[in-house]
Design a protein around this motif. Structure first.
Motif, PDB file in Angstrom:
ATOM      1  N   GLY A 394     -67.328  -5.048  59.531  1.00  0.00           N
ATOM      2  CA  GLY A 394     -67.888  -4.006  60.348  1.00  0.00           C
ATOM      3  C   GLY A 394     -67.977  -2.785  59.267  1.00  0.00           C
ATOM      4  N   ASN A 395     -67.358  -2.621  58.254  1.00  0.00           N
ATOM      5  CA  ASN A 395     -67.466  -1.335  57.435  1.00  0.00           C
ATOM      6  C   ASN A 395     -68.614  -1.484  56.395  1.00  0.00           C
ATOM      7  OD1 ASN A 395     -65.427   0.097  58.710  1.00  0.00           O
ATOM      8  ND2 ASN A 395     -63.754  -0.765  57.587  1.00  0.00           N
ATOM      9  N   ARG A 396     -69.510  -2.649  56.658  1.00  0.00           N
ATOM     10  CA  ARG A 396     -70.381  -2.395  55.847  1.00  0.00           C
ATOM     11  C   ARG A 396     -71.589  -1.609  56.563  1.00  0.00           C
ATOM     12  NH1 ARG A 396     -69.000  -7.940  54.522  1.00  0.00           N
ATOM     13  NH2 ARG A 396     -68.440  -7.841  52.460  1.00  0.00           N
ATOM     14  N   VAL A 397     -72.605  -1.103  56.030  1.00  0.00           N
ATOM     15  CA  VAL A 397     -73.476  -0.270  56.764  1.00  0.00           C
ATOM     16  C   VAL A 397     -74.264  -1.147  57.770  1.00  0.00           C
ATOM     17  CG1 VAL A 397     -75.613   0.968  56.661  1.00  0.00           C
ATOM     18  CG2 VAL A 397     -73.944   1.306  54.578  1.00  0.00           C
ATOM     19  N   ASN A 398     -74.535  -2.061  57.456  1.00  0.00           N
ATOM     20  CA  ASN A 398     -75.372  -2.918  58.450  1.00  0.00           C
ATOM     21  C   ASN A 398     -74.524  -4.041  58.685  1.00  0.00           C
ATOM     22  OD1 ASN A 398     -77.971  -1.647  58.367  1.00  0.00           O
ATOM     23  ND2 ASN A 398     -78.150  -2.227  56.258  1.00  0.00           N
ATOM     24  N   GLY A 399     -73.119  -4.100  58.821  1.00  0.00           N
ATOM     25  CA  GLY A 399     -72.358  -5.222  59.462  1.00  0.00           C
ATOM     26  C   GLY A 399     -72.518  -6.502  59.083  1.00  0.00           C
ATOM     27  N   GLU A 400     -72.826  -6.641  57.703  1.00  0.00           N
ATOM     28  CA  GLU A 400     -73.306  -8.039  57.227  1.00  0.00           C
ATOM     29  C   GLU A 400     -71.890  -8.976  57.253  1.00  0.00           C
ATOM     30  OE1 GLU A 400     -73.892  -5.131  55.655  1.00  0.00           O
ATOM     31  OE2 GLU A 400     -76.012  -5.635  54.613  1.00  0.00           O
ATOM     32  N   ARG A 401     -72.062 -10.295  57.795  1.00  0.00           N
ATOM     33  CA  ARG A 401     -71.166 -11.222  57.624  1.00  0.00           C
ATOM     34  C   ARG A 401     -71.419 -11.796  56.359  1.00  0.00           C
ATOM     35  NH1 ARG A 401     -68.944 -13.594  62.429  1.00  0.00           N
ATOM     36  NH2 ARG A 401     -69.309 -12.392  64.294  1.00  0.00           N
ATOM     37  N   TYR A 441     -69.809  -1.331  63.650  1.00  0.00           N
ATOM     38  CA  TYR A 441     -68.629  -0.400  64.331  1.00  0.00           C
ATOM     39  C   TYR A 441     -69.371   0.156  65.553  1.00  0.00           C
ATOM     40  CZ  TYR A 441     -65.558   3.618  64.854  1.00  0.00           C
ATOM     41  OH  TYR A 441     -64.596   4.384  65.191  1.00  0.00           O
ATOM     42  N   PHE A 442     -68.677   0.189  66.781  1.00  0.00           N
ATOM     43  CA  PHE A 442     -69.022   0.728  67.942  1.00  0.00           C
ATOM     44  C   PHE A 442     -68.012   1.297  68.673  1.00  0.00           C
ATOM     45  CE2 PHE A 442     -68.823  -3.897  68.089  1.00  0.00           C
ATOM     46  CZ  PHE A 442     -67.697  -4.075  69.127  1.00  0.00           C
ATOM     47  N   VAL A 443     -68.326   2.235  69.512  1.00  0.00           N
ATOM     48  CA  VAL A 443     -67.443   3.062  70.341  1.00  0.00           C
ATOM     49  C   VAL A 443     -68.342   3.458  71.632  1.00  0.00           C
ATOM     50  CG1 VAL A 443     -65.894   3.866  68.631  1.00  0.00           C
ATOM     51  CG2 VAL A 443     -67.939   5.300  69.307  1.00  0.00           C
ATOM     52  N   SER A 444     -67.437   3.978  72.736  1.00  0.00           N
ATOM     53  CA  SER A 444     -68.292   4.693  73.694  1.00  0.00           C
ATOM     54  C   SER A 444     -66.993   5.723  74.279  1.00  0.00           C
ATOM     55  CB  SER A 444     -68.451   3.746  74.893  1.00  0.00           C
ATOM     56  OG  SER A 444     -67.450   2.990  74.943  1.00  0.00           O
ATOM     57  N   PHE A 471     -78.246   4.457  59.650  1.00  0.00           N
ATOM     58  CA  PHE A 471     -76.901   3.807  60.162  1.00  0.00           C
ATOM     59  C   PHE A 471     -77.003   3.567  61.430  1.00  0.00           C
ATOM     60  CE2 PHE A 471     -75.782   7.052  56.913  1.00  0.00           C
ATOM     61  CZ  PHE A 471     -74.988   6.286  55.920  1.00  0.00           C
ATOM     62  N   PRO A 472     -76.810   2.400  61.928  1.00  0.00           N
ATOM     63  CA  PRO A 472     -76.814   2.138  63.345  1.00  0.00           C
ATOM     64  C   PRO A 472     -75.825   3.040  63.884  1.00  0.00           C
ATOM     65  CG  PRO A 472     -76.031   0.114  62.081  1.00  0.00           C
ATOM     66  CD  PRO A 472     -76.228   1.162  61.027  1.00  0.00           C
ATOM     67  N   ASP A 473     -76.243   3.798  64.826  1.00  0.00           N
ATOM     68  CA  ASP A 473     -75.299   4.731  65.749  1.00  0.00           C
ATOM     69  C   ASP A 473     -74.425   4.067  66.510  1.00  0.00           C
ATOM     70  OD1 ASP A 473     -74.251   6.877  67.180  1.00  0.00           O
ATOM     71  OD2 ASP A 473     -76.166   7.593  68.041  1.00  0.00           O
ATOM     72  N   PRO A 474     -73.129   4.363  66.163  1.00  0.00           N
ATOM     73  CA  PRO A 474     -71.794   3.611  66.729  1.00  0.00           C
ATOM     74  C   PRO A 474     -71.715   3.729  68.365  1.00  0.00           C
ATOM     75  CG  PRO A 474     -70.990   4.999  64.792  1.00  0.00           C
ATOM     76  CD  PRO A 474     -72.675   5.281  65.161  1.00  0.00           C
ATOM     77  N   VAL A 475     -72.408   4.887  68.799  1.00  0.00           N
ATOM     78  CA  VAL A 475     -72.311   5.202  70.333  1.00  0.00           C
ATOM     79  C   VAL A 475     -73.390   4.482  71.054  1.00  0.00           C
ATOM     80  CG1 VAL A 475     -70.915   7.126  69.913  1.00  0.00           C
ATOM     81  CG2 VAL A 475     -73.309   7.451  70.075  1.00  0.00           C
TER      82      VAL A 475
END
Lengths: 513, 513
Positions: A394-401, A441-444, A471-475
């Motif tokens: 999750g702490n990679r920019v694009n969340g790569e596994r 990484y995501f939040v609301s 970056f994908p926007d976490p929100v």
């Protein structure tokens, strides 16, 4: 048993107890199904109590210190309307537990599976996990470790912004949902671990400051003021955290906890919070008779974490071994080396296998200091190893596994390296079949300032590791949705090959321990 | 041996070494007797060195990082013109030591005598102490403990505002004066202890921030940012402090240290600063072959301070036992009870005699929390006891010693209680004859804002304990002058009676250990 919160009795009465040492007066404000205000009775150490007869089990309530305003209970067990809403009384006597035969899993036999409730299934609930238990068990997994399930703002969060350590996230299914999962897991011979956060509480919905000095500015954590484990008035704060461990053990039959970032838990007192926790667990052992496992995330590379209290240790059962991941990963993915510049030789990996900590006192460039201490001789079951977890992905920019960073042969190799290691392995949901969707990484949040701050903060964190501009926007809801795994993939193609490979390796591990 | 500072060799050459990890360039600016600028050579870990041949031993110098400005050496060994002036190279080969026969004093036989160099004699110098050594020895004292002698601003200070841990206060007589005192003391079979401050440095003349991250805002001490023992770039800071211990042992033949307020020394690293210090002392043992004693002031009531590292302790030789003072004092002076509200029964005193810590885990009102841990079973020589010290006397509004708070019979009783305790006793200068002049808090600064801040700060500190409106002004020269003891009093009247009483008790202690 618990120092704070609501305690609903079989006879329909309920004891409310809240700590507010600076308040002159405390009102219990029942808001549903009946509205009523009850003056609470001051008790020693700054507690207030109220005993209410014939209370409906579905009661919603607030506390109101000194007539200031209504706030949820800091020890709320359920926030059915979110972090700002009223707390709900929970009757823990009604759940029909069926796990009386549950014997637990010996520490050295654990095979952990880390999962995020919201993205593990399409439904994102505890109950939706249940149909997958037998399949996971057949794979060889025998313990689920859930990312934090304590109540966080809205319905999308890794869980580290939780603000009610005792309340089970409403959108996941609340306390009842968690109990159903634990009970079903035990029926399937699967243990349940929870990830718990005792180093800070999240920013939104955090009303603890209205009640008492839960925090201290004596120490500075990456998330602001530390929890007050050793300052003035710290006894009730220590009880609030230590009791939380008993709460999961007794009210939810949970088998163990993963303690988030214990290096940000500060306590210089003569009796550490760890000693208090051990004392409480000894006095209130789990009903199963099993040992209640405490597994630490620690960034100190200090064997003290798992050493017994007699030799000055914290006496925790195990700790995450990040060095194993770093040493192995940089050999698998050369592009990853810039992220882990202090790793990169097979000798590092060899040390991880043989001795545990790779950095054991030498100068480490990333740390800009000598770091760590040898863990040679520490038994293997004291370390949890993994090829990826929510943080690294999750702490990679694009969340790569790992599955999208290395080719398939390397992925198989990685699984082999992990599952033959002399440590307790942990898989990250989907890893067993090479899931390739990102884990972002995501939040609301409901607070717009906070939303902006999170987006900006995330950008600057990631910018430290990457030159990418987007970056994908976490929100953004999509960031969350795209992080959901597709469990059906396990049946097809290379995913199926990897699943079976994992299954065989775990079988080998069981039969040749 | 030392990582930083100037090292003057027998052949007249001198090695200068300074740590400045963020500086691109460092100039050694020699200012006396010759003026010269020398470009220093960058070395690993952010050090700069310069090797200068044929340097006069009296050389004064500054360092100039990146051409910014001239600053004194953070590891200066002498500041003959005060905290803002140039540093002076010290030739440690010239002093004619005569203490080759010195064998030291076994820990359990120590009788400590705490003194403040500036107020112990009319001259206020190290050398002025020498003529009193034989008399103190005949009294039964065998170790002097000097309040901090590291360079502080101007010439009046308890010593806790020192800013150059390696520089010996110029107004006390500088390095040469201290060596003379130590050598003479050893001739008189008296040990010398120094009080050293490793939890903070003073505000005036503190140029360390111009050189490197010596401090961290990760922890908050009562005096501001903590010393950086565990953060980025902490290795050279750890060496700076740990080497200071070797410096006093080797260059000054000092016998031990009293470590100020170690509860404000923060280090969560896997290898603690205490372990580093033990390792360095083991590798560089004192020339006498004696154990170099480390005695802690600790406000934690934790036996860990004196427990061995193998059981998770700090491994220090002894620690101050404040509880003994509090328990005894409140029985002698009922007016003192408000100051020590958690003491007051003979049972407290009994516990202090029998077990050490009086507060060993119970709730303590003053602390607003459970506090401490049992020290039962810890050997007696691990605790230093006293009926008064600089803090207890000096932190009273009017600096009253015990002699003016209780009557003569109680004073004799107090001395008896102290000197028959199963611990190491410490007298505060003048106590042996019932000195009755005050010991005030005094400072001198050249910075007017700081002067005002100190006066205001002191007022508010004392206001917490007293209703008195008038306080002696800490910056007034008279406040300092009035704190000087009158050693001649010991020959007359009740002072003489008390002196002889002390002498007999110390004799009894020696003959009936």
């Amino acid at each position: 048993m618990l120092n704070a919160g609501s305690y609903y009795r079989k006879n329909g009465s309920c004891l409310f107890r809240v700590w507010a040492p600076f308040s002159k007066q405390m009102t219990l404000h029942l808001v549903f199904p009946d509205e009523r205000e009850i003056e609470m009775i001051p008790k020693p150490e700054g507690y207030f109590i109220a005993e209410v007869e014939k209370l409906p089990a579905s009661t919603l309530y607030f506390y109101n210190p000194d007539g200031e305003a209504d706030y949820p209970d800091p020890a709320s067990q359920f926030q059915p309307k979110g972090v700002h809403g009223p707390s709900k009384v929970v009757d823990h006597h009604t759940f029909a537990w069926t796990d009386h035969e549950w014997k637990g899993i010996p520490l050295q036999e654990l095979v952990l599976y880390e999962l995020h409730v919201g993205t593990f299934t399409p439904e994102g609930t505890f109950e939706a996990i249940i149909p997958r238990l037998e399949t996971l068990k057949s794979l060889g997994v025998n313990a689920l470790e859930l990312l934090p399930v304590a109540q966080f703002p809205e319905n999308r969060n890794w869980g580290y912004d939780a603000v009610y350590p005792y309340a089970v996230q409403d959108s996941y299914g609340g306390p009842e949902g968690l109990k159903k999962l634990v009970d079903a897991a035990h029926q399937a011979n699967v243990a349940i671990f929870l990830d718990v956060v005792y180093n800070h509480l999240g920013p939104e919905g955090n009303y603890l400051g209205k009640f008492g000095p839960y925090f201290t500015d004596h120490y500075r954590t990456p998330w602001g003021d530390a929890i007050n484990f050793d300052g003035d008035y710290s006894d009730p704060v220590r009880a609030y955290i230590a009791d939380n461990i008993l709460y999961w053990a007794h009210y939810f039959h949970v088998d163990g906890l993963r303690l988030d970032a214990i290096h940000e838990i500060y306590d210089r007192g003569a009796v550490s919070i760890w000693e208090l926790i051990h004392k409480k667990l000894k006095a209130n052992p789990p009903l199963t008779g099993n040992r209640f496992y405490l597994i630490a995330e620690s960034d100190l590379n200090s064997p003290r974490v798992v050493q017994p209290p007699e030799s000055g240790g914290h006496g925790l059962d195990a700790q995450w071994l990040d060095d194993f991941h770093h040493a192995l990963y940089v050999l698998l993915d050369k592009k990853g080396r810039s992220r882990y510049a202090d790793f990169g030789t097979t000798r590092h990996l060899q040390k991880a296998y043989e001795a545990g900590f790779v950095h054991s006192g030498e100068y480490v460039g990333f740390r800009r200091r000598r770091y760590g201490r040898s863990s040679a001789g520490v038994p293997g079951e004291r370390f949890i190893v993994f090829n990826q977890n929510h943080d690294q992905v999750g702490n990679r920019v694009n969340g790569e596994r790992l599955s999208v960073l290395v080719d398939f042969d390397h992925l198989k190799l990685a699984m082999g390296a992990l599952l033959t290691a002399p440590y307790i392995p942990m898989l990250f949901m989907g890893e067993e079949y090479g899931e390739d969707v990102p884990f972002y990484y995501f939040v609301s949040h409901s607070d717009q300032d906070l939303i902006n701050a999170v987006s900006e903060g995330r950008k600057s964190l990631l910018a430290a590791f990457s030159n990418e501009k987007e970056f994908p926007d976490p929100v953004d809801l999509e960031t969350f949705r795209r992080s959901k795994i597709d469990w059906e993939k396990r049946r097809v193609g290379r995913h199926k090959v990897l699943w079976e490979w994992t299954e065989r390796l775990l079988h080998l591990r069981r039969t040749h321990p």
